[in-house]
Motif scaffolding. Structure first.
Motif, PDB file in Angstrom:
ATOM      1  N   THR A 141      22.015  82.572  50.500  1.00  9.88           N
ATOM      2  CA  THR A 141      23.358  82.042  50.755  1.00  9.88           C
ATOM      3  C   THR A 141      23.346  80.530  50.732  1.00  9.88           C
ATOM      4  N   ALA A 148      30.389  78.845  44.517  1.00  4.18           N
ATOM      5  CA  ALA A 148      31.447  79.853  44.434  1.00  4.18           C
ATOM      6  C   ALA A 148      32.624  79.366  43.597  1.00  4.18           C
ATOM      7  N   THR A 152      34.137  84.662  47.905  1.00  2.00           N
ATOM      8  CA  THR A 152      32.833  85.282  48.128  1.00  2.00           C
ATOM      9  C   THR A 152      32.638  85.543  49.611  1.00  2.00           C
ATOM     10  N   LEU A 170      33.792  80.329  49.972  1.00  2.00           N
ATOM     11  CA  LEU A 170      32.696  81.130  50.506  1.00  2.00           C
ATOM     12  C   LEU A 170      32.850  81.343  51.999  1.00  2.00           C
TER      13      LEU A 170
END
Length: 393
Positions: A141, A148, A152, A170
């Motif tokens: 992550t 992104a 997401t 995100l």
């Protein structure tokens, strides 16, 4: 079931059969990763259409049907988090099956333990789908935090150091022992009398992280705290150190004790120190769901101990995984179910919303810098079993 380029599989034709969840929950997820015959596919619950070209003909078909395309970005069978991924996927598919009005197509994108390969998979997923759910690992992550281009839902906690530049698309919603510890310390501080706290852990990585989060929160509140690490060998806490702590507690008892320990370690500590000092601990002190506690042997040694837990493990009738489940896999399945519930309002264009989820009371805000919060459920050992408390900390 055939394997295609890019490790992408469509999970569009989800059939309401319970056996697939049983297979996934038991960790026997071979039906998702290996070739199977048509008969085996029927028995395995999920009928998988293969997307040879995710951005081409398949996409046109789903658009014609009004379906939203969702990418599930999870570790492959040989990756370090494969078992955890199976638990998350089981929960996610359970939520899809439970939604009789579901109008989504789910595509599985397998990730590995290599960040560069995962970035490539993530970009493929974004190019062909409207929303991505994953990844599962915290370090991945962090690597994808600024990449992104579509909404997401990352299944890992926020990067611990806060240094990653997060995309406004995100949302990081993973279960975090640090977040849990901060909430628990707030509750304990507000509930107990003023005075010094003890924070107890072993040298296990997750326990040290929880202990430091306890200490950080108590410092904010102005409460002094001793960070105490206890040696352990073959699952047994150092008897000499426990004896020293017992003598110290008799001389100058702390106002409260915060435990960054597991269930068996907490029993050893309580037997050594007695029940005079209030004890608080993380969800790792609850080994069973509400249904499982009905048949489990009571643990009077932990009477009165308070903890935080995700709500679905404290409620009757919400067990998905059965009696033999790993408690952490229970929590990961709940995370998968909540990811599906969060996905729906995001697809509908909502920017600020709340969900009474299986992992807690969730609040999501995309209107500015992305914000996510999870409020856990307070619980306590009563009559040797863990029960939810009516009040909120």
């Amino acid at each position: 079931m055939k394997r295609e380029q890019g490790s992408v599989k469509s999970l569009t034709a989800l059939q309401p059969l319970a056996a697939m969840l049983t297979i996934l929950i038991a960790g026997l997820c071979a039906s998702l990763w290996t070739n199977t015959s048509a008969a085996q596919q029927r028995d395995a619950i999920v009928q998988n259409d293969i997307a040879v070209d995710p951005a081409g003909a398949a996409s046109s078909r789903e658009k014609a049907q009004g379906k939203a395309r969702i990418a599930l970005l999870l570790p492959a069978r040989k990756a370090a988090l494969a078992d955890a991924a199976a638990a998350v996927q089981a929960g996610f598919l359970a939520a899809v099956q439970a939604d009789t009005h579901s109008n989504v197509s789910i595509f599985l994108y397998e990730t590995s333990d290599d960040n560069q390969a995962n970035l490539s998979q993530y970009r493929k997923a974004q190019a062909a789908n409207q929303l991505v759910i994953g990844p599962l690992a915290r370090n991945i992550t962090s690597a994808l935090a600024s990449a992104a281009t579509v909404p997401t839902i990352a299944l890992s906690p926020m990067p611990a150091d806060g240094t990653a530049a997060l995309s406004p698309l995100l949302l990081s919603m993973g279960l975090s022992i640090e977040d849990e510890a901060h909430q628990l310390a707030q509750w304990a501080h507000a509930t107990e009398a003023p005075g010094r706290a003890w924070i107890l852990s072993t040298n296990a990585s997750w326990q040290r992280r929880a202990a430091h989060a306890f200490q950080q929160e108590l410092r904010k509140k102005g409460r002094p705290a001793n960070l105490i690490e206890i040696g352990i060998a073959d699952g047994v806490l150092d008897p000499e150190r426990l004896s020293q702590l017992r003598e110290q507690a008799h001389g100058a008892a702390p106002a409260l004790i915060l435990l960054a320990l597991d269930y068996q370690q907490a029993i050893q500590l309580r037997e050594a120190l007695g029940a005079e000092v209030p004890l608080y601990g993380t969800s790792q002190l609850n080994p069973f769901t509400a249904a499982q506690w009905e048949d489990a042997e009571p643990q009077p040694q932990l009477e009165g101990l308070r903890l935080l837990e995700i709500p679905c493990r404290l409620q009757q009738g919400l067990d998905v995984s059965g009696e033999a489940a790993n408690p952490d896999f229970d929590r990961l399945q709940a995370l998968g179910r909540d990811a599906y519930e969060i996905m729906l309002p995001i697809l509908a264009g909502q920017q600020h919303f709340s969900i009474d989820g299986d992992t807690g009371q969730l609040e999501i805000d995309f209107s500015g810098p992305v914000r996510f919060s999870r409020k856990l459920t307070p619980a306590q050992y009563e009559n040797g079993r863990v029960i939810a408390l009516p009040e909120t900390p």
